[in-house]
Design a protein around this motif. Structure first.
Motif, PDB file in Angstrom:
ATOM      1  N   PHE A   1       0.830  -1.198   0.000  1.00  0.00           N
ATOM      2  CA  PHE A   1       0.000   0.000   0.000  1.00  0.00           C
ATOM      3  C   PHE A   1       0.871   1.257   0.000  1.00  0.00           C
ATOM      4  O   PHE A   1       0.582   2.227  -0.693  1.00  0.00           O
ATOM      5  N   PHE A   2       1.942   1.248   0.749  1.00  0.00           N
ATOM      6  CA  PHE A   2       2.843   2.398   0.783  1.00  0.00           C
ATOM      7  C   PHE A   2       3.523   2.595  -0.577  1.00  0.00           C
ATOM      8  O   PHE A   2       3.680   3.732  -1.038  1.00  0.00           O
ATOM      9  N   ILE A   3       3.900   1.513  -1.226  1.00  0.00           N
ATOM     10  CA  ILE A   3       4.522   1.612  -2.554  1.00  0.00           C
ATOM     11  C   ILE A   3       3.521   2.163  -3.560  1.00  0.00           C
ATOM     12  O   ILE A   3       3.853   3.040  -4.377  1.00  0.00           O
ATOM     13  N   MET A   4       2.293   1.665  -3.532  1.00  0.00           N
ATOM     14  CA  MET A   4       1.279   2.156  -4.451  1.00  0.00           C
ATOM     15  C   MET A   4       0.975   3.632  -4.189  1.00  0.00           C
ATOM     16  O   MET A   4       0.863   4.432  -5.121  1.00  0.00           O
ATOM     17  N   LEU A   5       0.842   3.994  -2.952  1.00  0.00           N
ATOM     18  CA  LEU A   5       0.544   5.374  -2.611  1.00  0.00           C
ATOM     19  C   LEU A   5       1.688   6.311  -3.009  1.00  0.00           C
ATOM     20  O   LEU A   5       1.458   7.391  -3.560  1.00  0.00           O
ATOM     21  N   THR A   6       2.902   5.890  -2.798  1.00  0.00           N
ATOM     22  CA  THR A   6       4.058   6.704  -3.177  1.00  0.00           C
ATOM     23  C   THR A   6       4.154   6.869  -4.686  1.00  0.00           C
ATOM     24  O   THR A   6       4.390   7.972  -5.190  1.00  0.00           O
ATOM     25  N   SER A   7       3.954   5.796  -5.414  1.00  0.00           N
ATOM     26  CA  SER A   7       4.035   5.903  -6.873  1.00  0.00           C
ATOM     27  C   SER A   7       2.886   6.747  -7.426  1.00  0.00           C
ATOM     28  O   SER A   7       3.068   7.524  -8.367  1.00  0.00           O
ATOM     29  N   TRP A   8       1.700   6.621  -6.851  1.00  0.00           N
ATOM     30  CA  TRP A   8       0.567   7.417  -7.316  1.00  0.00           C
ATOM     31  C   TRP A   8       0.784   8.901  -7.036  1.00  0.00           C
ATOM     32  O   TRP A   8       0.511   9.753  -7.878  1.00  0.00           O
ATOM     33  N   LEU A   9       1.292   9.226  -5.876  1.00  0.00           N
ATOM     34  CA  LEU A   9       1.556  10.626  -5.554  1.00  0.00           C
ATOM     35  C   LEU A   9       2.694  11.186  -6.401  1.00  0.00           C
ATOM     36  O   LEU A   9       2.652  12.352  -6.811  1.00  0.00           O
ATOM     37  N   THR A  10       3.688  10.362  -6.685  1.00  0.00           N
ATOM     38  CA  THR A  10       4.777  10.808  -7.556  1.00  0.00           C
ATOM     39  C   THR A  10       4.249  11.137  -8.935  1.00  0.00           C
ATOM     40  O   THR A  10       4.586  12.162  -9.522  1.00  0.00           O
ATOM     41  N   PHE A  11       3.421  10.260  -9.451  1.00  0.00           N
ATOM     42  CA  PHE A  11       2.852  10.526 -10.767  1.00  0.00           C
ATOM     43  C   PHE A  11       1.952  11.751 -10.752  1.00  0.00           C
ATOM     44  O   PHE A  11       2.033  12.606 -11.634  1.00  0.00           O
ATOM     45  N   SER A  12       1.091  11.851  -9.757  1.00  0.00           N
ATOM     46  CA  SER A  12       0.108  12.936  -9.728  1.00  0.00           C
ATOM     47  C   SER A  12       0.732  14.305  -9.469  1.00  0.00           C
ATOM     48  O   SER A  12       0.287  15.304 -10.033  1.00  0.00           O
ATOM     49  N   LEU A  13       1.740  14.361  -8.637  1.00  0.00           N
ATOM     50  CA  LEU A  13       2.273  15.661  -8.230  1.00  0.00           C
ATOM     51  C   LEU A  13       3.520  16.091  -8.991  1.00  0.00           C
ATOM     52  O   LEU A  13       3.801  17.294  -9.068  1.00  0.00           O
ATOM     53  N   ILE A  14       4.246  15.145  -9.563  1.00  0.00           N
ATOM     54  CA  ILE A  14       5.509  15.505 -10.216  1.00  0.00           C
ATOM     55  C   ILE A  14       5.455  15.264 -11.717  1.00  0.00           C
ATOM     56  O   ILE A  14       5.723  16.169 -12.512  1.00  0.00           O
ATOM     57  N   ILE A  15       5.115  14.070 -12.119  1.00  0.00           N
ATOM     58  CA  ILE A  15       5.216  13.707 -13.535  1.00  0.00           C
ATOM     59  C   ILE A  15       4.076  14.303 -14.354  1.00  0.00           C
ATOM     60  O   ILE A  15       4.301  14.838 -15.441  1.00  0.00           O
ATOM     61  N   GLN A  16       2.864  14.237 -13.855  1.00  0.00           N
ATOM     62  CA  GLN A  16       1.721  14.713 -14.625  1.00  0.00           C
ATOM     63  C   GLN A  16       1.783  16.207 -14.946  1.00  0.00           C
ATOM     64  O   GLN A  16       1.531  16.588 -16.088  1.00  0.00           O
ATOM     65  N   PRO A  17       2.110  17.100 -14.029  1.00  0.00           N
ATOM     66  CA  PRO A  17       2.209  18.517 -14.419  1.00  0.00           C
ATOM     67  C   PRO A  17       3.303  18.777 -15.456  1.00  0.00           C
ATOM     68  O   PRO A  17       3.160  19.656 -16.308  1.00  0.00           O
ATOM     69  N   LYS A  18       4.390  18.013 -15.397  1.00  0.00           N
ATOM     70  CA  LYS A  18       5.441  18.199 -16.399  1.00  0.00           C
ATOM     71  C   LYS A  18       4.964  17.756 -17.771  1.00  0.00           C
ATOM     72  O   LYS A  18       5.282  18.381 -18.776  1.00  0.00           O
ATOM     73  N   LEU A  19       4.205  16.675 -17.818  1.00  0.00           N
ATOM     74  CA  LEU A  19       3.696  16.206 -19.102  1.00  0.00           C
ATOM     75  C   LEU A  19       2.629  17.137 -19.659  1.00  0.00           C
ATOM     76  O   LEU A  19       2.563  17.366 -20.866  1.00  0.00           O
TER      77      LEU A  19
END
Length: 55
Positions: free
Chosen positions: A10-28
Motif C-alpha cells: 500500500f505504501f509503494i502504491m501510494l508513493t508511486s501514485w503521488l509521484t505521478f500525480s504531483l511531479i510527472i503529470q504537471p510536467k507532461l
C-alpha cells in the motif's frame, strides 16, 4: 496469506501514485501540443462524377 497483507504494498502504491500525480503529470501537461485542434469547419472536397467511355 501474504497477498492480503497491505503493509508494504500500500505504501509503494501510494508513493508511486503521488509521484505521478504531483511531479510527472504537471510536467507532461505543460508541453504544448504540436497539432492543436482548430475551430475551422471541415472542408468537403467537390467531386465530379466519372464518365465511363463504354456506357
Amino acid at each position: 496469506m501474504p497477498q492480503l497483507n497491505p503493509n508494504p504494498w500500500f505504501f509503494i502504491m501510494l508513493t508511486s501514485w503521488l509521484t505521478f500525480s504531483l511531479i510527472i503529470q504537471p510536467k507532461l501537461l505543460s508541453f504544448v501540443s504540436m497539432n492543436p485542434p482548430s475551430s475551422k469547419p471541415p472542408i468537403t472536397p467537390s467531386t465530379t462524377p466519372w464518365t465511363w467511355p463504354w456506357t
